[in-house]
Design an enzyme around this catalytic site. Sequence first.
Site, short mmCIF file in Angstrom:
data_model
loop_
_atom_site.label_atom_id
_atom_site.label_comp_id
_atom_site.label_asym_id
_atom_site.label_seq_id
_atom_site.Cartn_x
_atom_site.Cartn_y
_atom_site.Cartn_z
N ARG A 142 -4.99 2.80 -23.16
CA ARG A 142 -4.31 1.53 -22.92
C ARG A 142 -5.32 0.40 -22.86
NH1 ARG A 142 -0.21 1.81 -18.06
NH2 ARG A 142 0.11 -0.35 -18.75
N HIS A 166 0.87 -5.24 -9.72
CA HIS A 166 0.67 -3.82 -10.02
C HIS A 166 -0.77 -3.53 -10.40
CE1 HIS A 166 5.25 -3.54 -10.94
NE2 HIS A 166 4.99 -3.58 -9.65
N CYS A 205 -13.45 3.23 -7.11
CA CYS A 205 -13.62 4.62 -6.71
C CYS A 205 -12.36 5.11 -5.99
CB CYS A 205 -14.83 4.76 -5.78
SG CYS A 205 -15.01 6.44 -5.15
N1 APR Z 1 9.70 -11.29 -25.29
C1 APR Z 1 10.32 -11.22 -24.08
N2 APR Z 1 10.79 -10.07 -23.54
C2 APR Z 1 10.66 -8.95 -24.29
C3 APR Z 1 10.05 -8.94 -25.56
C4 APR Z 1 9.56 -10.17 -26.06
N3 APR Z 1 8.96 -10.26 -27.26
N4 APR Z 1 10.08 -7.66 -26.03
C5 APR Z 1 10.68 -6.92 -25.08
N5 APR Z 1 11.05 -7.69 -24.03
C6 APR Z 1 11.72 -7.30 -22.79
C7 APR Z 1 12.58 -6.07 -22.90
O1 APR Z 1 13.88 -6.41 -23.35
C8 APR Z 1 12.60 -5.61 -21.43
O2 APR Z 1 13.69 -6.19 -20.72
O3 APR Z 1 10.72 -7.00 -21.84
C9 APR Z 1 11.29 -6.13 -20.86
C10 APR Z 1 10.27 -5.05 -20.59
O4 APR Z 1 10.80 -4.22 -19.57
P1 APR Z 1 9.93 -2.96 -19.13
O5 APR Z 1 9.42 -2.24 -20.34
O6 APR Z 1 10.75 -2.22 -18.12
O7 APR Z 1 8.66 -3.59 -18.43
P2 APR Z 1 8.58 -4.23 -16.97
O8 APR Z 1 9.88 -4.85 -16.59
O9 APR Z 1 7.37 -5.08 -16.95
O10 APR Z 1 8.32 -2.92 -16.05
C11 APR Z 1 8.06 -3.14 -14.68
O11 APR Z 1 7.58 -0.78 -14.45
O12 APR Z 1 6.56 1.14 -15.19
C12 APR Z 1 6.44 0.09 -14.31
O13 APR Z 1 4.43 -0.70 -13.48
C13 APR Z 1 5.22 -0.72 -14.63
O14 APR Z 1 4.90 -3.10 -14.31
C14 APR Z 1 5.76 -2.12 -14.88
C15 APR Z 1 7.10 -2.09 -14.20
#
Ligand code: APR
Length: 258
Positions: free
Chosen positions: A71, A120, A128
């Site tokens: 990542r 996060h 460590c």
């Molecule tokens: N612009 C805006 N939003 C977008 C785009 C884009 N180009 N592409 C995707 N998305 C949206 C998706 O529709 C979704 O609603 O971004 C969101 C991403 O959601 P997640 O993948 O669940 O990510 P997130 O909400 O940041 O997750 C929260 O979950 O796994 C844990 O620690 C991890 O910080 C993370 C937390």
Amino acid sequence: DLLLPDRLLTALREARHVTVFTGAGVSAESGVPTFRDAHTGLWARFDPAALATPEAFAADPALVWGWYEWRRARVMRAAPNPAHRAIAALARHVPALSVITQNVDDLHERAGSTGVAHLHGRLMQPRCSVCGQPWRYPPGMPDEPAAGRRVTPPDCPRCAGPIRPGVVWFGEPLPADEWQRAMAATAGCDLFITVGTSALVYPAAQLPQVAAEQGARVLQLNPQPTALDTIADWNLLGPAGTLLPALVHAAFGEAFPD
Ligand code: APR
């Protein structure tokens, strides 16, 4: 320009304190995968229980460290996108701007945002796992390990414990100082902009509700419906890399080179 509601533009122009709350979607157009998007999301391809918990790291440090190195290599090869740049630019147009992110990448900072609260943790600040001493990556671009390749974590120079990723894993507490700053920025803002989050992971996901309950107007930017649809005053359905520059341009006249 996109047809943006006048009341939204007025709210942005008249705001005393704007708080922007971001999730993985704000980095999607930089090529950094989100977590829950179908097919491309990290949790559609990898098991969070095996990679993003303290138990997983204790059981197989090399598997977990290798995955975060994969990542990190992707984040270091990515560039901030116009969404990150529009958020950084917004700080020049409003009296006070706070940025709260759930993301562990450093793309907000590389776009020029300062004082970002990372709820996060931060991929670029490992430490460590035993004595907590911060650890610095060696300079230069890491080679991109194949996803899932084991990489033995380095040993702490002070106590020889294994170095761990500087992120918050499921089941771990959020950094108290970051959470305090995020709550203060949410309680004190008059416009709360939530960008690119599915709002499914707590306690971060409660911040938009806290903002709405204290009387802030809430703007959501997301191409998909989310749990926040019912509390947002405005829902702009689309990619952040298009919507945020359009919003800043419509409200303040600043244009963004692509
Ligand atoms: N612009 C805006 N939003 C977008 C785009 C884009 N180009 N592409 C995707 N998305 C949206 C998706 O529709 C979704 O609603 O971004 C969101 C991403 O959601 P997640 O993948 O669940 O990510 P997130 O909400 O940041 O997750 C929260 O979950 O796994 C844990 O620690 C991890 O910080 C993370 C937390």
